[in-house]
Design a protein around this motif. Structure first.
Motif, PDB file in Angstrom:
ATOM      1  N   ASP A  79      25.125  25.052  17.175  1.00 45.19           N
ATOM      2  CA  ASP A  79      24.889  24.275  14.716  1.00 45.19           C
ATOM      3  C   ASP A  79      26.125  23.225  14.646  1.00 45.19           C
ATOM      4  OD1 ASP A  79      22.925  25.236  14.902  1.00 45.19           O
ATOM      5  OD2 ASP A  79      22.883  26.516  13.811  1.00 45.19           O
ATOM      6  N   THR A  80      27.231  24.266  14.896  1.00 40.07           N
ATOM      7  CA  THR A  80      28.747  22.751  14.876  1.00 40.07           C
ATOM      8  C   THR A  80      28.508  21.929  15.078  1.00 40.07           C
ATOM      9  OG1 THR A  80      30.261  24.347  16.404  1.00 40.07           O
ATOM     10  CG2 THR A  80      29.749  25.761  14.101  1.00 40.07           C
ATOM     11  N   GLU A  81      28.541  22.251  17.164  1.00 36.62           N
ATOM     12  CA  GLU A  81      28.683  20.897  17.442  1.00 36.62           C
ATOM     13  C   GLU A  81      27.475  19.430  17.341  1.00 36.62           C
ATOM     14  OE1 GLU A  81      29.651  24.486  21.565  1.00 36.62           O
ATOM     15  OE2 GLU A  81      27.698  22.754  21.656  1.00 36.62           O
ATOM     16  N   VAL A  82      26.786  20.541  17.115  1.00 35.70           N
ATOM     17  CA  VAL A  82      25.240  19.086  16.661  1.00 35.70           C
ATOM     18  C   VAL A  82      26.093  18.684  15.793  1.00 35.70           C
ATOM     19  CG1 VAL A  82      22.948  18.626  15.897  1.00 35.70           C
ATOM     20  CG2 VAL A  82      23.522  20.062  18.103  1.00 35.70           C
ATOM     21  N   ILE A  83      26.725  18.870  14.260  1.00 39.09           N
ATOM     22  CA  ILE A  83      26.824  18.370  12.861  1.00 39.09           C
ATOM     23  C   ILE A  83      28.477  18.324  13.125  1.00 39.09           C
ATOM     24  CG2 ILE A  83      28.010  19.332  10.715  1.00 39.09           C
ATOM     25  CD1 ILE A  83      24.767  19.452  11.419  1.00 39.09           C
ATOM     26  N   TRP A  84      29.294  18.419  13.676  1.00 41.63           N
ATOM     27  CA  TRP A  84      30.126  17.392  14.232  1.00 41.63           C
ATOM     28  C   TRP A  84      30.426  16.524  15.460  1.00 41.63           C
ATOM     29  CZ3 TRP A  84      32.878  17.396   9.917  1.00 41.63           C
ATOM     30  CH2 TRP A  84      34.024  18.724   9.502  1.00 41.63           C
ATOM     31  N   THR A  85      29.592  16.458  16.296  1.00 40.67           N
ATOM     32  CA  THR A  85      28.860  15.687  16.790  1.00 40.67           C
ATOM     33  C   THR A  85      28.855  14.019  16.407  1.00 40.67           C
ATOM     34  OG1 THR A  85      29.116  16.823  19.011  1.00 40.67           O
ATOM     35  CG2 THR A  85      28.073  14.793  18.509  1.00 40.67           C
ATOM     36  N   ALA A  86      28.206  14.353  15.408  1.00 42.56           N
ATOM     37  CA  ALA A  86      27.292  13.571  14.676  1.00 42.56           C
ATOM     38  C   ALA A  86      28.243  12.858  13.086  1.00 42.56           C
ATOM     39  CB  ALA A  86      26.247  14.005  13.502  1.00 42.56           C
ATOM     40  N   ALA A 200      34.610  23.991   6.560  1.00 44.79           N
ATOM     41  CA  ALA A 200      33.153  25.152   6.683  1.00 44.79           C
ATOM     42  C   ALA A 200      32.279  24.931   5.830  1.00 44.79           C
ATOM     43  CB  ALA A 200      33.688  26.460   6.415  1.00 44.79           C
ATOM     44  N   GLY A 201      32.418  24.592   4.317  1.00 52.51           N
ATOM     45  CA  GLY A 201      31.716  24.309   3.333  1.00 52.51           C
ATOM     46  C   GLY A 201      31.230  23.589   3.860  1.00 52.51           C
ATOM     47  N   MET A 202      31.432  22.361   4.405  1.00 50.86           N
ATOM     48  CA  MET A 202      30.782  20.920   4.454  1.00 50.86           C
ATOM     49  C   MET A 202      30.266  21.224   5.597  1.00 50.86           C
ATOM     50  SD  MET A 202      33.323  17.293   6.158  1.00 50.86           S
ATOM     51  CE  MET A 202      31.733  16.213   6.480  1.00 50.86           C
ATOM     52  N   TRP A 203      30.860  21.731   7.187  1.00 52.16           N
ATOM     53  CA  TRP A 203      29.657  22.371   7.665  1.00 52.16           C
ATOM     54  C   TRP A 203      27.926  23.097   7.434  1.00 52.16           C
ATOM     55  CZ3 TRP A 203      28.191  27.421   8.723  1.00 52.16           C
ATOM     56  CH2 TRP A 203      27.201  27.051   9.740  1.00 52.16           C
TER      57      TRP A 203
END
Length: 279
Positions: A79-86, A200-203
């Motif tokens: 999930d973090t990979e997808v979110i931070w890639t975007a 972390a909250g932003m994610w």
């Protein structure tokens, strides 16, 4: 948290079943090493590496509960990979995915010898998050912060440090720390850690928008975890009083506040915690 049957990260290395290496050290020995590190201002990872401490890695078969936690951690990392890639694409940057090492007892890292006593951490040298899954049991039993989203918060916080590393924030802070005294260095550490809580909250907010993964009580689980591991709370439990100049992660109130700032949608600014007068 709704996480079952979703994509997992391919960047996870499971070292739980490997045999150990180095000299075995009992829990009391680890405590002595960590105490000496705190007194003399030395990185505990360095001392543990010198002694080979922390005990040999367990080669015992993992329990079904531990295997489930490993699957969970892998899903959260994805999930973090997808979110931070975007998010990096929005900034015109490329996100380099971190690795995650799951271990039991102790292992080697790019930052030295890693023991479960150190807790989850991110090593910028090898861009890897290290987690002994036993910490999640400690989070529930010792810190009274149960729940899968409390665990997700911990992972997202460490990935937040990876984001800071990629953006050059961590490097700037570490350089500034080397040019100042211990009190000021600790203050910079607090601001770096609180920004990781913000990330972390932003994610969590971005993940909810994309996956709708939050269930009733999840946010409260994360806040309970943030509150439980604030510097003031931990110091009060360990020594009966609080020493603000020794804070390195922020108070319970600060950690909760900055997670919620990210979760409620405040715009991310690389200088947000560093420019803030009131943390």
């Amino acid at each position: 948290m709704r996480w079952e049957n979703r994509e997992r990260s391919r960047n996870v290395e499971d070292r739980r079943r490997r045999g150990g290496g180095g000299v075995a050290m009992g829990g009391g020995g680890i405590i002595v090493v960590l105490l000496l590190a705190w007194i003399f201002g030395i990185n505990p990872m360095t001392l543990l590496e010198d002694t080979g401490g922390g005990g040999a890695m367990s080669g015992a078969p993992a329990s079904p509960e531990q295997d489930r936690l490993a699957e969970f951690a892998s899903t959260v990392l994805r999930d973090t990979e997808v979110i931070w890639t975007a998010e990096f694409e929005k900034m015109g940057k490329r996100y380099e995915q971190p690795r995650m090492v799951i271990f039991s007892g102790s292992t080697r890292s790019g930052c030295g010898f890693a023991s479960s006593q150190v807790g989850p951490f991110y090593c910028p040298a090898d861009r890897t998050v290290y987690i002994d899954l036993g910490f999640f049991e400690e989070l529930e039993n010792r810190f009274d912060a149960p729940g899968d989203f409390a665990q997700a918060y911990v992972i997202a916080h460490e990935v937040g440090h990876h984001v800071q590393n990629l953006l050059g924030i961590s490097g700037q802070v570490h350089q500034a720390q080397q040019r100042t005294d211990k009190v000021r260095a600790n203050e910079l550490s607090v601001r770096l850690e609180l920004q990781a809580d913000f990330l972390a909250g932003m994610w969590a907010r971005k993940g909810q928008e994309r996956y709708n993964f939050l269930e009733e009580g999840d946010v409260e689980e994360a806040l309970r975890a943030a509150n439980a591991i604030g510097d003031d709370t931990l110091q009060r439990q360990a020594q009966g009083h609080v020493v603000p100049d020794a804070f390195t992660h922020g108070t319970s109130e600060q950690r909760v506040r900055w997670f919620m700032k990210g979760f409620r949608g405040e715009r991310f600014d690389p200088n947000n915690t560093f420019d803030a007068r009131d943390l």
